[in-house]
Design a protein around this motif. Structure first.
Motif, PDB file in Angstrom:
ATOM      1  N   LYS A 738     -53.367  -8.007  43.299  1.00  0.00           N
ATOM      2  CA  LYS A 738     -52.357  -8.442  42.330  1.00  0.00           C
ATOM      3  C   LYS A 738     -51.028  -7.739  42.569  1.00  0.00           C
ATOM      4  O   LYS A 738     -50.979  -6.524  42.782  1.00  0.00           O
ATOM      5  N   LYS A 739     -49.939  -8.514  42.516  1.00  0.00           N
ATOM      6  CA  LYS A 739     -48.610  -7.947  42.547  1.00  0.00           C
ATOM      7  C   LYS A 739     -48.246  -7.441  41.149  1.00  0.00           C
ATOM      8  O   LYS A 739     -48.697  -8.003  40.147  1.00  0.00           O
ATOM      9  N   VAL A 740     -47.409  -6.422  41.109  1.00  0.00           N
ATOM     10  CA  VAL A 740     -47.073  -5.777  39.841  1.00  0.00           C
ATOM     11  C   VAL A 740     -45.643  -6.111  39.451  1.00  0.00           C
ATOM     12  O   VAL A 740     -44.700  -5.859  40.221  1.00  0.00           O
ATOM     13  N   VAL A 741     -45.501  -6.672  38.238  1.00  0.00           N
ATOM     14  CA  VAL A 741     -44.193  -6.922  37.643  1.00  0.00           C
ATOM     15  C   VAL A 741     -44.045  -5.943  36.483  1.00  0.00           C
ATOM     16  O   VAL A 741     -44.866  -5.928  35.563  1.00  0.00           O
ATOM     17  N   GLU A 770     -48.646 -16.167  32.008  1.00  0.00           N
ATOM     18  CA  GLU A 770     -49.979 -15.966  32.566  1.00  0.00           C
ATOM     19  C   GLU A 770     -50.471 -17.227  33.268  1.00  0.00           C
ATOM     20  O   GLU A 770     -51.099 -17.151  34.333  1.00  0.00           O
ATOM     21  N   ARG A 771     -50.186 -18.386  32.695  1.00  0.00           N
ATOM     22  CA  ARG A 771     -50.619 -19.632  33.338  1.00  0.00           C
ATOM     23  C   ARG A 771     -49.993 -19.768  34.718  1.00  0.00           C
ATOM     24  O   ARG A 771     -50.641 -20.242  35.663  1.00  0.00           O
ATOM     25  N   GLU A 772     -48.738 -19.370  34.853  1.00  0.00           N
ATOM     26  CA  GLU A 772     -48.031 -19.537  36.127  1.00  0.00           C
ATOM     27  C   GLU A 772     -48.294 -18.406  37.111  1.00  0.00           C
ATOM     28  O   GLU A 772     -48.291 -18.621  38.327  1.00  0.00           O
ATOM     29  N   LEU A 773     -48.498 -17.200  36.596  1.00  0.00           N
ATOM     30  CA  LEU A 773     -48.531 -16.031  37.469  1.00  0.00           C
ATOM     31  C   LEU A 773     -49.852 -15.270  37.458  1.00  0.00           C
ATOM     32  O   LEU A 773     -50.068 -14.383  38.302  1.00  0.00           O
ATOM     33  N   GLY A 774     -50.728 -15.573  36.497  1.00  0.00           N
ATOM     34  CA  GLY A 774     -51.904 -14.735  36.269  1.00  0.00           C
ATOM     35  C   GLY A 774     -52.847 -14.635  37.445  1.00  0.00           C
ATOM     36  O   GLY A 774     -53.584 -13.649  37.580  1.00  0.00           O
ATOM     37  N   GLU A 775     -52.829 -15.609  38.328  1.00  0.00           N
ATOM     38  CA  GLU A 775     -53.770 -15.584  39.438  1.00  0.00           C
ATOM     39  C   GLU A 775     -53.473 -14.452  40.415  1.00  0.00           C
ATOM     40  O   GLU A 775     -54.400 -13.860  40.986  1.00  0.00           O
ATOM     41  N   ASP A 776     -52.200 -14.129  40.623  1.00  0.00           N
ATOM     42  CA  ASP A 776     -51.865 -13.132  41.631  1.00  0.00           C
ATOM     43  C   ASP A 776     -50.868 -12.080  41.159  1.00  0.00           C
ATOM     44  O   ASP A 776     -50.317 -11.333  41.968  1.00  0.00           O
ATOM     45  N   HIS A 777     -50.598 -12.007  39.843  1.00  0.00           N
ATOM     46  CA  HIS A 777     -49.678 -11.012  39.307  1.00  0.00           C
ATOM     47  C   HIS A 777     -50.269 -10.366  38.048  1.00  0.00           C
ATOM     48  O   HIS A 777     -51.103 -10.965  37.369  1.00  0.00           O
ATOM     49  N   VAL A 778     -49.786  -9.167  37.762  1.00  0.00           N
ATOM     50  CA  VAL A 778     -49.989  -8.560  36.442  1.00  0.00           C
ATOM     51  C   VAL A 778     -48.611  -8.168  35.913  1.00  0.00           C
ATOM     52  O   VAL A 778     -47.679  -7.910  36.683  1.00  0.00           O
ATOM     53  N   LEU A 779     -48.505  -8.131  34.579  1.00  0.00           N
ATOM     54  CA  LEU A 779     -47.242  -7.763  33.926  1.00  0.00           C
ATOM     55  C   LEU A 779     -47.441  -6.435  33.203  1.00  0.00           C
ATOM     56  O   LEU A 779     -48.232  -6.350  32.264  1.00  0.00           O
ATOM     57  N   MET A 836     -34.983  -6.859  41.545  1.00  0.00           N
ATOM     58  CA  MET A 836     -34.821  -6.716  40.091  1.00  0.00           C
ATOM     59  C   MET A 836     -34.343  -8.038  39.501  1.00  0.00           C
ATOM     60  O   MET A 836     -33.514  -8.740  40.102  1.00  0.00           O
ATOM     61  N   LEU A 837     -34.873  -8.338  38.316  1.00  0.00           N
ATOM     62  CA  LEU A 837     -34.454  -9.501  37.536  1.00  0.00           C
ATOM     63  C   LEU A 837     -33.964  -8.999  36.188  1.00  0.00           C
ATOM     64  O   LEU A 837     -34.534  -8.060  35.626  1.00  0.00           O
ATOM     65  N   PHE A 838     -32.946  -9.639  35.650  1.00  0.00           N
ATOM     66  CA  PHE A 838     -32.333  -9.169  34.404  1.00  0.00           C
ATOM     67  C   PHE A 838     -32.474 -10.250  33.334  1.00  0.00           C
ATOM     68  O   PHE A 838     -31.827 -11.304  33.402  1.00  0.00           O
ATOM     69  N   PHE A 839     -33.376  -9.959  32.400  1.00  0.00           N
ATOM     70  CA  PHE A 839     -33.653 -10.909  31.311  1.00  0.00           C
ATOM     71  C   PHE A 839     -32.647 -10.634  30.194  1.00  0.00           C
ATOM     72  O   PHE A 839     -32.909  -9.892  29.260  1.00  0.00           O
ATOM     73  N   THR A 840     -31.484 -11.255  30.309  1.00  0.00           N
ATOM     74  CA  THR A 840     -30.344 -10.970  29.427  1.00  0.00           C
ATOM     75  C   THR A 840     -30.091 -12.169  28.516  1.00  0.00           C
ATOM     76  O   THR A 840     -29.002 -12.752  28.528  1.00  0.00           O
ATOM     77  N   ILE A 876     -39.684 -15.018  39.344  1.00  0.00           N
ATOM     78  CA  ILE A 876     -40.772 -14.167  39.858  1.00  0.00           C
ATOM     79  C   ILE A 876     -41.549 -14.918  40.932  1.00  0.00           C
ATOM     80  O   ILE A 876     -41.879 -14.364  41.997  1.00  0.00           O
ATOM     81  N   ARG A 877     -41.828 -16.178  40.670  1.00  0.00           N
ATOM     82  CA  ARG A 877     -42.584 -16.976  41.622  1.00  0.00           C
ATOM     83  C   ARG A 877     -41.818 -17.156  42.933  1.00  0.00           C
ATOM     84  O   ARG A 877     -42.411 -17.254  44.017  1.00  0.00           O
ATOM     85  N   ASN A 878     -40.498 -17.136  42.855  1.00  0.00           N
ATOM     86  CA  ASN A 878     -39.669 -17.353  44.043  1.00  0.00           C
ATOM     87  C   ASN A 878     -38.861 -16.095  44.384  1.00  0.00           C
ATOM     88  O   ASN A 878     -37.687 -16.168  44.748  1.00  0.00           O
ATOM     89  N   ILE A 879     -39.498 -14.931  44.239  1.00  0.00           N
ATOM     90  CA  ILE A 879     -38.774 -13.670  44.333  1.00  0.00           C
ATOM     91  C   ILE A 879     -38.189 -13.424  45.720  1.00  0.00           C
ATOM     92  O   ILE A 879     -37.124 -12.786  45.850  1.00  0.00           O
ATOM     93  N   ASP A 880     -38.811 -13.941  46.777  1.00  0.00           N
ATOM     94  CA  ASP A 880     -38.270 -13.714  48.125  1.00  0.00           C
ATOM     95  C   ASP A 880     -36.920 -14.393  48.272  1.00  0.00           C
ATOM     96  O   ASP A 880     -35.974 -13.802  48.826  1.00  0.00           O
TER      97      ASP A 880
END
Length: 922
Positions: A738-741, A770-779, A836-840, A876-880
């Motif tokens: 799992k990738k870590v956010v 979680e529906r979009e990222l839960g398979e390969d990420h944790v928050l 880094m992402l900024f949730f503003t 997050i899904r398109n972080i690259d």
């Protein structure tokens, strides 16, 4: 409108900061104050508090020097003054001649000298009602020993009858603690008295009557008389009922929270209830001889927040062996709506007895009647419960855990056992803090319709080792493992007939734990304070700082380092990094850490001192080195031979300190104190060239400024960082694939419960994420330490609440992506080079209304500014692709804000710290 609300806002602000007002601007304020008072009129001004009357009189009279001195005094002693006088009580304040004030300003009326009281004990002992608590008059002279002139009496309502009571004075430090002010000592304001029910007979007979308890306290100008007010939990927070004779009850209850004692001669009462699964049969008894029309004819059952009301006729069944008439009523469960009974909600019903003369009476429980639970279909139950007044109170609810045994076992283990007939698969128990709104898991076992919960409050699991349960009240609750928050929790209650067995008390290593109750039968665990009672009040803390500390400062310095990290909430950040550097050098120093509420696990060989304890004061006065990342106390003065290093705790994006001048957020008194505060330090550490001039001005620094970089960011260059990151992932239980956010937002000034207690302002749609990222990420969700509330979805496998992880630096090491907003963590995490992402979502409001920024964040941010949860998840899904888009901005950001960055910040600070010590010692 309150009287002070009538004062124009700008005029109030000018008053608040009058000592900081330039001399040439003061006459204008005096004229404005005089104009305001003349328009307000004497009647309104008389409604001001005594202190406010004096302040505005001085302002309107042009007495600026006295006003300035008074405002300085008020800042140190909010709401505190002295009451003096013989025939008339008057206010006395330092620097203001009482005789120079008009009587309308200086004199008190009776309502301004109220009795402040609190009930601490309400118990039935040796056939008497025992009442204990404290009572004093704020700011008036207080008892200083066991001798007291206070008096107590019961007064019968509707009559002139009074019963004097013998009052015994006891020492009660909780009175001084409750007063909050630091000027007066009320330790001897405690009292205890006993009420003999036999004295409540009227003409030798039991007759209905209500008596109010009053306490009289002598004070300048006369005597104040007041009631005793209830507590908010335990026996002193609930009514108490005892039978004095057959059908005669003594009820110690409350009217508008004031204690009163009632003799209740019962005309009719409930004596039995039973169920066949479909019908509840209720049996009443009534007196054979009653006033005309005072015999029961039916029961009315209703619910206050719905339109449900149902009347059931009574059937007379003859006379019982006790000489009372018997009546029965049958209530069909099918007649009671249950569609809105869900987990987290239960419906209590009001039951009234109807009499032939048209009057009603709340149905009460007979002396031998027991409460009980009757099962209903679909996981619900019909419970017959009661309260302190003895009311017969049916309740429909989902199956609820009901404690029937509370005990402390070996090693300080608390064991709660009881009945529970609801579903057990997929259920868990938690302890929920009543004010911080945080949850802790509570191990529980279910078997054969019973449950057993057990834990050791002195040894609660944490990331670094066991810690005592945080101070405060913790409610056990039953929760489905699929629930994402607390809204459908099922409360845990104690069997009503066992409420008098509480409290159950255990003394742990450094604090006392009490199992208590609120809402009559709602059970909770209270984790007491670490400080001794005589040190918990502002008054006694002031004695320590003003009397004890000067004596301690005369003693030789210890060869020790005292660390303060976030006010004792952690041992982390730059102070921890400096400690580790000193350990690497094998320095011959004792290491002492300030801790708050005993909530910090310390490395071996490090001594902790509880904030505000006698050991804390001594360490602060005698440690050769003090390392802090924030303020300590305004009164702290650095000794000439001490070295104090202020590392601070962030790179400023938001405006701070003196740079808020000219905005509504500017605290002029704090800004005026900044030069004195900075003289507490020998060294002030800044993280980069951008911050150095800002901090020098914003904090009005008058000490050496060392642009060393933050020691806490050496972690990004540590040789063992990869190994350390792997250990952190393992400690948190994060799957290897799992990738870590990491989400680490700051607090919002306008989202608060009050004071410095801020609300969680969560705008992430966690379920969608979680529906979009839960398979390969944790928050990983890390709240700011000022923010309360629990994290939605934490513990479900996708969201991890890491708020109380000891050091955020460890979390930086494992984070693949950082989400933040305006928090200074963005400057630290930039050292990693990771995205880094900024949730503003509230950028304009935060920037333009709340705080303001030092630079154009929108053009220089090293990542996208995102408004919606949906766009955040997409990024997050398109972080690259996002990283590639912001690569150049990110590189420039690191140049601007991350230099120096070589892993040697702690070494630079320690080198200079030791050199300063050598210079001081000559």
């Amino acid at each position: 409108m309150a009287p002070l609300d009538a004062i124009p806002e700008e005029l109030s602000r000018l008053m608040k900061y009058f000592p900081e007002t330039p001399v040439e601007d003061r006459p204008a304020f005096h004229r404005a104050a005089e104009s305001f008072l003349s328009q307000a009129g004497p009647k309104l001004v008389r409604q001001f508090s005594p202190m406010a009357r004096v302040k505005w009189h001085l302002a309107a009279s042009g007495r600026g020097e006295e006003l300035s001195e008074l405002l300085h005094y008020e800042r140190e002693n909010p709401g505190a003054f002295s009451v003096r006088g013989l025939r008339r009580a008057r206010i006395e304040l330092p620097g203001v001649e009482s005789d120079s004030l008009p009587p309308s300003v200086r004199n008190f009326n009776r309502s301004e000298l109220p009795v402040r009281s609190k009930l601490l004990e309400l118990a039935w002992r040796d056939g008497k009602l025992v009442v204990g608590g404290y009572a004093y008059i704020p700011n008036a002279p207080s008892a200083t020993g066991k001798r007291s002139l206070r008096v107590a009496a019961l007064r019968r309502l509707g009559s002139r009858s009074t019963l004097p009571l013998r009052l015994r004075t006891v020492r009660e430090p909780r009175a001084t603690t409750s007063a909050k002010g630091a000027l007066h000592n009320y330790d001897w304001s405690g009292f205890e008295l006993a009420i003999d029910p036999s004295r409540l007979r009227v003409q030798g007979k039991w007759q209905p009557a209500t008596w109010r308890l009053g306490i009289g306290i002598p004070r300048p100008g006369g005597m104040s008389i007041g009631s005793v007010t209830k507590n908010n939990a335990g026996a002193a927070g609930h009514s108490l009922t005892r039978f004095l004779d057959d059908g005669v009850r003594l009820v110690a209850g409350f009217d508008r929270n004031r204690l009163r004692v009632t003799v209740d001669v019962v005309p009719a009462e409930v004596v039995a209830h039973e169920s066949d699964g479909e019908t509840l049969t209720v049996t009443l008894r009534s007196r054979v001889t009653t006033p005309a029309g005072k015999y029961p004819t039916g029961l009315r059952i209703s619910h206050a927040s719905s339109d449900f009301a149902h009347e059931v006729p009574l059937q007379q069944n003859g006379t019982g062996a006790d000489g009372w008439l018997r009546h029965t009523a049958r209530l069909a469960f099918a007649d009671i709506p249950v569609d809105r009974i869900v987990p987290g909600r239960s419906w209590k019903y009001l039951v009234e007895i109807l009499f032939a003369d048209g009057t009603t009476r709340r149905a009460t429980m007979g002396q031998k009647l027991e409460t009980g639970v009757h099962p209903l279909p679909e996981g619900r139950e019909f419970a017959v419960v009661t309260d302190g007044v003895g009311n017969f109170t049916p309740q429909i609810r989902v199956n609820m855990p009901l404690v029937d045994d509370v005990r402390w076992g070996d090693g300080g283990e608390l064991v709660l056992t009881g009945t529970y007939t609801g579903p057990v698969d997929g259920m868990k128990m938690v302890l929920r803090h009543t004010t911080r709104h945080e949850d802790r898991p509570l191990p529980v076992e279910f078997a054969d319709g019973r449950f057993t919960a057990r834990f050791v409050p002195d040894r609660m699991p944490s990331y670094d080792g066991p810690l005592p349960l945080r101070q405060g009240r913790w409610l056990p609750r039953l929760r489905a493992t699929t629930e994402w928050d607390h809204t459908r929790d099922i409360p845990v209650r104690i069997r009503p007939d066992l409420v008098d067995t509480l409290p159950v008390v255990h003394r742990g290593a450094n604090r006392v734990y009490r199992v208590e109750r609120l809402d009559y039968d709602r059970i909770f665990v209270d984790s007491g304070p670490v400080l001794a009672p005589e040190l918990r009040s502002a008054y006694h803390q002031r004695q320590m700082s003003e009397v004890t500390t000067p004596e301690l400062r005369k003693r030789p310095l210890w060869n020790a380092v005292l660390y303060n990290s976030f006010g004792g909430k952690q041992f982390s950040d730059s102070p921890r990094a400096i400690y580790e550097e000193l350990v690497r050098r094998d320095s011959d120093l004792e290491h002492i850490v300030m801790v708050r509420d005993d909530q910090v696990v310390l490395p071996p060989g490090v001594r902790g001192v509880e904030w505000g304890s006698a050991e804390w004061y001594e360490a602060l006065a005698r440690s050769r080195y003090v390392i802090t990342n924030g303020g300590i106390k305004d009164w702290f003065v650095r000794r000439e031979d001490q070295v104090v290093v202020q590392t601070w705790h962030g790179t400023p994006l938001k405006r701070i300190g003196a740079d808020l001048l000219g905005t509504p957020k500017a605290n002029l008194a704090y800004i005026a104190s900044l030069p004195q505060r900075s003289r507490q330090y020998n060294l002030f550490i800044t993280p980069n060239g951008f911050s150095t001039p800002i901090m020098s001005n914003a904090f009005r620094l008058q000490c050496e400024v060392l642009e060393a970089g933050y020691p806490r960011n050496d972690v990004f260059h540590a040789p063992d960082r990869v190994k350390r990151a792997a250990a952190v992932r393992e400690k948190l239980g994060i799957p290897a694939d799992k990738k870590v956010v990491l989400y680490a937002p700051t607090w919002r000034d306008d989202q608060r419960y009050g004071g410095r207690r801020f609300k969680l302002d969560n705008r992430i749609d966690v379920e969608a994420a979680e529906r979009e990222l839960g398979e390969d990420h944790v928050l990983l969700y890390r709240k700011h330490h000022k923010v309360l509330d629990s994290i939605p979805g934490a513990g479900q496998g996708f969201v991890y609440d890491v708020t109380y992880y000891p050091d955020i630096a460890d979390l930086y090491l494992i984070a693949d992506v950082m989400i933040t907003d305006y928090s200074s963590v963005l400057f630290d995490f930039a050292h990693s080079g990771r995205p880094m992402l900024f949730f503003t979502y509230d950028l304009e409001h935060y920037r333009d209304t709340l705080r303001g920024f030092y630079f154009d964040f929108t053009s220089r941010a090293p990542g996208p500014l995102i408004k919606t949860s949906e766009d955040l998840v997409s990024a997050i899904r398109n972080i690259d692709a996002v990283s590639e888009e912001y690569k150049e901005k990110y590189a420039q950001f690191r140049v601007d804000f991350c230099e120096p960055s070589d892993g040697r910040a702690a070494a630079r600070v320690v080198d200079r710290m030791l050199a300063v010590n050598d210079e001081l010692r000559g």
